[in-house]
Design a protein around this motif. Structure first.
Motif, PDB file in Angstrom:
ATOM      1  N   MET A   1      -2.602  29.450  24.769  1.00 33.56           N
ATOM      2  CA  MET A   1      -1.531  30.653  24.266  1.00 33.56           C
ATOM      3  C   MET A   1      -0.445  29.958  24.409  1.00 33.56           C
ATOM      4  O   MET A   1       0.717  30.547  23.979  1.00 33.56           O
ATOM      5  CB  MET A   1      -1.763  31.640  25.374  1.00 33.56           C
ATOM      6  N   ALA A   2       0.024  28.882  25.131  1.00 34.10           N
ATOM      7  CA  ALA A   2       1.143  28.216  25.290  1.00 34.10           C
ATOM      8  C   ALA A   2       1.837  27.948  23.949  1.00 34.10           C
ATOM      9  O   ALA A   2       3.117  28.202  23.985  1.00 34.10           O
ATOM     10  CB  ALA A   2       1.191  27.166  26.293  1.00 34.10           C
ATOM     11  N   SER A   3       0.942  27.670  23.146  1.00 33.91           N
ATOM     12  CA  SER A   3       1.690  27.146  21.647  1.00 33.91           C
ATOM     13  C   SER A   3       2.520  28.471  21.090  1.00 33.91           C
ATOM     14  O   SER A   3       3.050  28.215  20.122  1.00 33.91           O
ATOM     15  CB  SER A   3       0.336  26.266  20.784  1.00 33.91           C
ATOM     16  N   TYR A   4       2.071  29.342  21.330  1.00 36.16           N
ATOM     17  CA  TYR A   4       2.679  30.566  20.754  1.00 36.16           C
ATOM     18  C   TYR A   4       3.871  30.978  20.933  1.00 36.16           C
ATOM     19  O   TYR A   4       4.583  31.785  20.506  1.00 36.16           O
ATOM     20  CB  TYR A   4       1.787  32.022  21.002  1.00 36.16           C
ATOM     21  N   LYS A   5       4.578  30.249  22.113  1.00 34.56           N
ATOM     22  CA  LYS A   5       5.878  30.224  22.562  1.00 34.56           C
ATOM     23  C   LYS A   5       6.948  29.309  21.719  1.00 34.56           C
ATOM     24  O   LYS A   5       7.931  29.358  21.788  1.00 34.56           O
ATOM     25  CB  LYS A   5       5.967  29.675  23.916  1.00 34.56           C
TER      26      LYS A   5
ATOM     27  N   LEU B   1      -1.922  39.466  19.908  1.00 33.48           N
ATOM     28  CA  LEU B   1      -0.881  38.960  20.812  1.00 33.48           C
ATOM     29  C   LEU B   1       0.372  39.804  20.378  1.00 33.48           C
ATOM     30  O   LEU B   1       1.157  40.093  21.257  1.00 33.48           O
ATOM     31  CB  LEU B   1      -0.474  37.493  20.032  1.00 33.48           C
ATOM     32  N   MET B   2       0.554  40.576  19.124  1.00 31.49           N
ATOM     33  CA  MET B   2       1.681  41.436  18.826  1.00 31.49           C
ATOM     34  C   MET B   2       1.512  42.552  19.860  1.00 31.49           C
ATOM     35  O   MET B   2       2.789  43.179  19.854  1.00 31.49           O
ATOM     36  CB  MET B   2       1.501  41.873  17.197  1.00 31.49           C
ATOM     37  N   ARG B   3       0.559  43.118  19.957  1.00 30.05           N
ATOM     38  CA  ARG B   3       0.146  44.355  20.913  1.00 30.05           C
ATOM     39  C   ARG B   3       1.127  44.224  22.076  1.00 30.05           C
ATOM     40  O   ARG B   3       1.763  45.204  22.696  1.00 30.05           O
ATOM     41  CB  ARG B   3      -1.207  44.583  21.336  1.00 30.05           C
ATOM     42  N   TYR B   4       1.184  42.958  22.610  1.00 22.88           N
ATOM     43  CA  TYR B   4       1.967  42.564  23.924  1.00 22.88           C
ATOM     44  C   TYR B   4       3.231  41.988  23.877  1.00 22.88           C
ATOM     45  O   TYR B   4       4.024  41.562  24.989  1.00 22.88           O
ATOM     46  CB  TYR B   4       1.003  42.201  25.012  1.00 22.88           C
ATOM     47  N   ASP B   5       3.552  41.627  22.570  1.00 24.23           N
ATOM     48  CA  ASP B   5       4.569  40.695  22.296  1.00 24.23           C
ATOM     49  C   ASP B   5       5.843  41.557  21.391  1.00 24.23           C
ATOM     50  O   ASP B   5       5.684  41.271  20.180  1.00 24.23           O
ATOM     51  CB  ASP B   5       4.424  39.382  21.938  1.00 24.23           C
ATOM     52  N   TYR B   6       6.808  42.157  22.024  1.00 19.97           N
ATOM     53  CA  TYR B   6       7.865  42.989  21.493  1.00 19.97           C
ATOM     54  C   TYR B   6       8.653  42.063  20.449  1.00 19.97           C
ATOM     55  O   TYR B   6       8.784  42.219  19.214  1.00 19.97           O
ATOM     56  CB  TYR B   6       8.830  43.543  22.174  1.00 19.97           C
ATOM     57  N   GLU B   7       9.002  40.606  20.928  1.00 16.44           N
ATOM     58  CA  GLU B   7       9.821  39.986  19.851  1.00 16.44           C
ATOM     59  C   GLU B   7       8.888  39.435  18.830  1.00 16.44           C
ATOM     60  O   GLU B   7       9.536  39.107  17.628  1.00 16.44           O
ATOM     61  CB  GLU B   7      10.261  38.650  21.002  1.00 16.44           C
TER      62      GLU B   7
END
Length: 237
Positions: free
Chosen positions: A1-5, A33-39
Motif C-alpha cells: 500500500m505504500a506505493s499509493y503514497k 482505497l478511496m473510501r478512506y482517502d479524502y485526498e
C-alpha cells in the motif's frame, strides 16, 4: 500500500479510473482505497471535472430522412399480419423481419458514419481560470494515411481579433520547444490535418496549447503571443 503514497502514481490511477481504463481487481482496490482517502477522492473529482467536457464533445448524429422512411415501410408491412397470429410462426417471422431491417439499414450508404478509429490521446485545454475551453483528441497516428486531430469547443471563448490568428502547439514535454500544429478557426467542431512528419511524435505529446498570433501565424516558429488555452495529454489507448 505504500506505493499509493506516490503523488504521480495516485494522479495517474485517478485519471485511469475516471476514463475507465482501470479495471478488474486494480479498480476494486482503488475504490476501496478511496473510501478512506479524502485526498484521493479529491484527485478523482478533479479529473472528473477535467474530463467531463469529453461527454459533450461527441455531437449527436441525426439519421437521414430515408432511414425513417425505410423503417416506416417495414412497420407498415408488418401491420398487415393477422391480429390472431401469435404462434411460433409469427414470432419467427418477426425476428426475420427485424434482422432484414437491420441489414437494410446497414446497406444504405451514409446511413451511419463509418466507424472511426478509437481516440488514443485526449487533451482538455483550460483557460487561465482553470475552466475547460477546448477538447483536442486524436486516434493512433502511426498507421494513418491522413493524420488529424479533432477539436471541440466546449465553452464560449474570446472572439478572434482582426489581424490575429489562433495557433495550436504540441508540447513535447521537458525542455523541448513547442511544435506548431497549425491555425484553427472559431468553429465549434474542427478537424485539423497533422503534418505526416509530426504524426509519429503525437503519441508522446505531453500537452497541447493555443496562442494568439499575427494573422498568418507565428513568424518565428514559436509562440509569440499570449497562450490562452493549454492542457496536458491523457493516453486513452
Amino acid at each position: 500500500m505504500a506505493s499509493y503514497k506516490d503523488p504521480q502514481l495516485r494522479d495517474g490511477l485517478a485519471a485511469e479510473y475516471v476514463i475507465g481504463t482501470l479495471r478488474g481487481r486494480a479498480r476494486e482496490r482503488f475504490e476501496a482505497l478511496m473510501r478512506y482517502d479524502y485526498e484521493l477522492r479529491r484527485t478523482v473529482a478533479a479529473w472528473e471535472a477535467r474530463l467531463t467536457p469529453l461527454a459533450t464533445a461527441a455531437g449527436e448524429i441525426a439519421p437521414p430522412a430515408r432511414v425513417w422512411q425505410a423503417i416506416s415501410k417495414r412497420i407498415g408491412g408488418a401491420q398487415h399480419v393477422a391480429n390472431g397470429l401469435a404462434g411460433l410462426g409469427f414470432w419467427r417471422g418477426l425476428a426475420i423481419a427485424s434482422t432484414a431491417l437491420m441489414l437494410l439499414l446497414a446497406t444504405y450508404t451514409g446511413v451511419a458514419p463509418r466507424p472511426e478509429a478509437p481516440m488514443a490521446m485526449v487533451a482538455v485545454m483550460n483557460d487561465d481560470k482553470g475552466q475547460p475551453a477546448l477538447v483536442v483528441s486524436w486516434p493512433p497516428m502511426k498507421a494513418m494515411r491522413d493524420p488529424h486531430i479533432r477539436i471541440k469547443v466546449v465553452q464560449a471563448h474570446p472572439a478572434m481579433e482582426p489581424g490575429t490568428s489562433w495557433e495550436m502547439w504540441m508540447l513535447p514535454g521537458g525542455k523541448a520547444a513547442p511544435i506548431s500544429l497549425g491555425l484553427i478557426t472559431t468553429d465549434r467542431d474542427q478537424v485539423m490535418k497533422v503534418n505526416p512528419a509530426l504524426a509519429p511524435k503525437m503519441g508522446d505529446a505531453w500537452g497541447i496549447a493555443m496562442s494568439v498570433e499575427p494573422g498568418r501565424g507565428s513568424p518565428t516558429g514559436a509562440p509569440t503571443g499570449p497562450v490562452i488555452f493549454k492542457g496536458q495529454c491523457v493516453k486513452i489507448l
